[in-house]
Design an enzyme around this catalytic site. Structure first.
Site, PDB file in Angstrom:
ATOM      1  N   GLN A  17      52.560  49.759  94.042  1.00  0.00           N
ATOM      2  CA  GLN A  17      51.930  50.343  92.859  1.00  0.00           C
ATOM      3  C   GLN A  17      52.635  50.114  91.530  1.00  0.00           C
ATOM      4  O   GLN A  17      51.986  49.738  90.548  1.00  0.00           O
ATOM      5  CB  GLN A  17      51.741  51.854  93.052  1.00  0.00           C
ATOM      6  CG  GLN A  17      50.981  52.507  91.913  1.00  0.00           C
ATOM      7  CD  GLN A  17      50.717  53.981  92.116  1.00  0.00           C
ATOM      8  OE1 GLN A  17      50.319  54.685  91.197  1.00  0.00           O
ATOM      9  NE2 GLN A  17      50.929  54.491  93.317  1.00  0.00           N
ATOM     10  N   ARG A  38      52.777  37.151 100.826  1.00  0.00           N
ATOM     11  CA  ARG A  38      53.203  36.558 102.085  1.00  0.00           C
ATOM     12  C   ARG A  38      52.023  35.938 102.814  1.00  0.00           C
ATOM     13  O   ARG A  38      50.987  36.582 102.966  1.00  0.00           O
ATOM     14  CB  ARG A  38      53.864  37.608 102.979  1.00  0.00           C
ATOM     15  CG  ARG A  38      55.205  38.098 102.470  1.00  0.00           C
ATOM     16  CD  ARG A  38      55.760  39.165 103.393  1.00  0.00           C
ATOM     17  NE  ARG A  38      54.923  40.376 103.378  1.00  0.00           N
ATOM     18  CZ  ARG A  38      55.105  41.404 104.194  1.00  0.00           C
ATOM     19  NH1 ARG A  38      56.074  41.374 105.103  1.00  0.00           N
ATOM     20  NH2 ARG A  38      54.313  42.464 104.113  1.00  0.00           N
ATOM     21  N   LYS A  75      61.195  31.404 101.511  1.00  0.00           N
ATOM     22  CA  LYS A  75      62.350  31.233 102.390  1.00  0.00           C
ATOM     23  C   LYS A  75      62.365  29.850 103.043  1.00  0.00           C
ATOM     24  O   LYS A  75      63.373  29.435 103.600  1.00  0.00           O
ATOM     25  CB  LYS A  75      62.356  32.328 103.458  1.00  0.00           C
ATOM     26  CG  LYS A  75      62.566  33.719 102.881  1.00  0.00           C
ATOM     27  CD  LYS A  75      62.556  34.795 103.960  1.00  0.00           C
ATOM     28  CE  LYS A  75      62.743  36.180 103.351  1.00  0.00           C
ATOM     29  NZ  LYS A  75      62.698  37.259 104.369  1.00  0.00           N
ATOM     30  N   GLU A 139      57.122  57.338  94.738  1.00  0.00           N
ATOM     31  CA  GLU A 139      56.539  58.191  93.702  1.00  0.00           C
ATOM     32  C   GLU A 139      57.142  59.587  93.657  1.00  0.00           C
ATOM     33  O   GLU A 139      57.669  60.028  92.629  1.00  0.00           O
ATOM     34  CB  GLU A 139      55.027  58.280  93.915  1.00  0.00           C
ATOM     35  CG  GLU A 139      54.313  59.283  93.020  1.00  0.00           C
ATOM     36  CD  GLU A 139      54.372  58.902  91.550  1.00  0.00           C
ATOM     37  OE1 GLU A 139      54.608  59.804  90.723  1.00  0.00           O
ATOM     38  OE2 GLU A 139      54.184  57.716  91.229  1.00  0.00           O
ATOM     39  N   ASP A 168      55.335  55.887  89.713  1.00  0.00           N
ATOM     40  CA  ASP A 168      54.929  54.501  89.934  1.00  0.00           C
ATOM     41  C   ASP A 168      54.189  53.924  88.735  1.00  0.00           C
ATOM     42  O   ASP A 168      54.685  53.017  88.060  1.00  0.00           O
ATOM     43  CB  ASP A 168      54.028  54.427  91.177  1.00  0.00           C
ATOM     44  CG  ASP A 168      54.832  54.322  92.466  1.00  0.00           C
ATOM     45  OD1 ASP A 168      55.860  53.645  92.471  1.00  0.00           O
ATOM     46  OD2 ASP A 168      54.424  54.922  93.465  1.00  0.00           O
ATOM     47  N   GLY A 246      53.806  74.161  74.567  1.00  0.00           N
ATOM     48  CA  GLY A 246      53.826  73.551  73.244  1.00  0.00           C
ATOM     49  C   GLY A 246      53.969  74.542  72.112  1.00  0.00           C
ATOM     50  O   GLY A 246      53.714  74.200  70.961  1.00  0.00           O
ATOM     51  N   GLY A 247      54.326  75.772  72.401  1.00  0.00           N
ATOM     52  CA  GLY A 247      54.472  76.768  71.352  1.00  0.00           C
ATOM     53  C   GLY A 247      53.194  77.536  71.090  1.00  0.00           C
ATOM     54  O   GLY A 247      53.202  78.532  70.367  1.00  0.00           O
TER      55      GLY A 247
END
Length: 415
Positions: A17, A38, A75, A139, A168, A246-247
């Site tokens: 992700q 792969r 490889k 995550e 992620d 946030g006040g």
């Protein structure tokens, strides 16, 4: 209309992700993203959480739009040569493997620089340099080690992770910013550079207001938290339930149908400058003349009572009705929208935030479009690639390999 990153080629060595989030955004901006997978297996998410047998999962399709897929085994000797050529032809290489994986393939940063001094090599790490730098991170681990979980959850409850993928996908978005900065720097330096984003660091950045509060806490109680004034504060920022932080006091209150609908709720913020209109709307106009209610400071010790009264009003109306009443009064509020409601919202389809895509094996499915809108470079969302769909195309068109070269690479198991 040209794309913002048209002409930029990305060597995408990512999976799952965090990395795919980054490269998908670059692809939406118009970069040619070549995803390396792969042979015979591909990105592990192709087969994870499948809803249709033997078809690429939504986990994969929703993170790999607009990309081209090449199967390659670096490889093998032939694979190493092809990988080297891809490094030569690409502007950016992105990876999110376990620590040291690319080095063990024989391609440390120093060698990559020698192959292509202009390439930008970007990585997602779990942790930055330090005692945990070699540890794998997922995550929820990132949310826990980045401060999010300790500050999320109900008052007095256990630490809680959020459903938003801030570890992620949040890190992937941070990495996009680093790559774009490095690309701009290259325009006058002529050289590429290393870009790294640690998942822990990204979550900490997203939790910056909690670090703000940690420092404020040393000077006294945090008045906007529900623990004030009757509860106790420890020496660390506490969990605050649904407080706005946030006040301006905010909370989630019930709406009509909450008994059977788990999302029949709305978030309401009692912003000081529109409190008088809110009081009128909910049928409590007397608050505006009462010294115990008419100022924000006077209301601080009555937050629970205030939202209880607001809820007595909201519970008689559905959440969209509440929204339609409070929004014209400039009272900040937002209905709790389920994923079903979001998927079906017409305006999100119109803006390209939710997009329907047709897949040759899956059929039509919904995916998330580019949340970043550019006025002159609109993003078009195309389906994710089938495994190895573009291998021959890229080997021939990008690397200039002949049919015999491709056949030889296939015979050696490189592709």
């Amino acid at each position: 209309m040209s794309k913002a990153l048209e002409g930029v080629r990305i060597l995408d060595m990512t999976h799952v992700q965090s990395g795919p989030t980054c490269t998908q955004i670059l692809a939406w901006f118009g970069a040619d993203v070549i995803k390396i997978e792969r042979p015979g297996i591909g990105d592990i998410t192709r087969g994870q959480l499948r809803d249709i047998p033997d078809v690429d999962s939504l986990y994969f399709t929703m993170l790999n739009a607009n990309k081209r897929s090449v199967t390659l085994n670096p490889k093998t000797e032939a694979g190493k040569r092809i990988f080297t050529r891809l490094i030569e032809e690409c502007d950016v290489m992105v990876e999110n493997f376990a620590p040291g994986a690319i080095d063990r393939m024989g391609f440390p940063w120093e060698k990559i620089q020698e192959i292509n001094p202009r390439i930008i090599y970007a990585s997602v790490d779990g942790f930055g340099p330090g005692p945990y730098q070699d540890c794998k991170v997922y995550e929820n681990v990132a949310q826990c080690t980045g401060g999010a979980a300790s500050t999320t959850g109900q008052v007095g409850g256990v630490p809680t992770v959020t459903g938003a993928q801030i570890g992620d996908s949040g890190t992937g978005i941070h990495l996009v910013a680093g790559i774009l900065a490095a690309l701009y720097h290259r325009t006058h330096s002529g050289r590429g550079q290393r870009v790294t984003c640690a998942m822990q660091d990204s979550v900490i950045n997203l939790c910056r207001v909690k670090m703000r509060d940690q420092q404020r806490l040393t000077h006294g109680p945090l008045s906007e938290y529900p623990q004030y004034p009757h509860g106790e504060f420890g020496d660390a920022v506490p969990r605050a339930g649904n407080a706005s932080g946030g006040g301006q006091p905010g909370w989630i209150v019930k709406c009509k149908g909450w008994e059977t609908d788990p999302d029949a709720y709305i978030y309401v913020i009692t912003q000081a400058r529109v409190f008088s209109d809110l009081a009128e709307a909910i049928g409590r106009p007397e608050w505006n003349a009462d010294p115990e209610w008419k100022t924000a400071d006077a209301r601080l010790d009555k937050i629970d009572e205030m939202f209880s009264e607001i809820e007595k009003w909201t519970v008689s109306k559905d959440k969209m009705e509440v929204m339609n009443i409070l929004n014209p009064l400039n009272v900040p509020c937002g209905p709790i929208l389920s994923m079903k409601e979001i998927a079906e919202e017409p305006s999100l389809r119109e803006t390209g935030t939710i997009v329907e895509v047709d897949h040759p094996e899956r059929g039509k499915y919904l995916t998330i479009g580019n949340p970043i809108k550019l006025s002159d470079s609109a993003a078009d969302v195309r389906r994710s690639p089938l495994l190895g769909e573009h291998t021959v195309e890229i080997l021939k068109d990008v690397l200039g390999m002949s049919d015999d070269d491709v056949a030889d690479a296939r015979e050696q198991g490189a592709i």
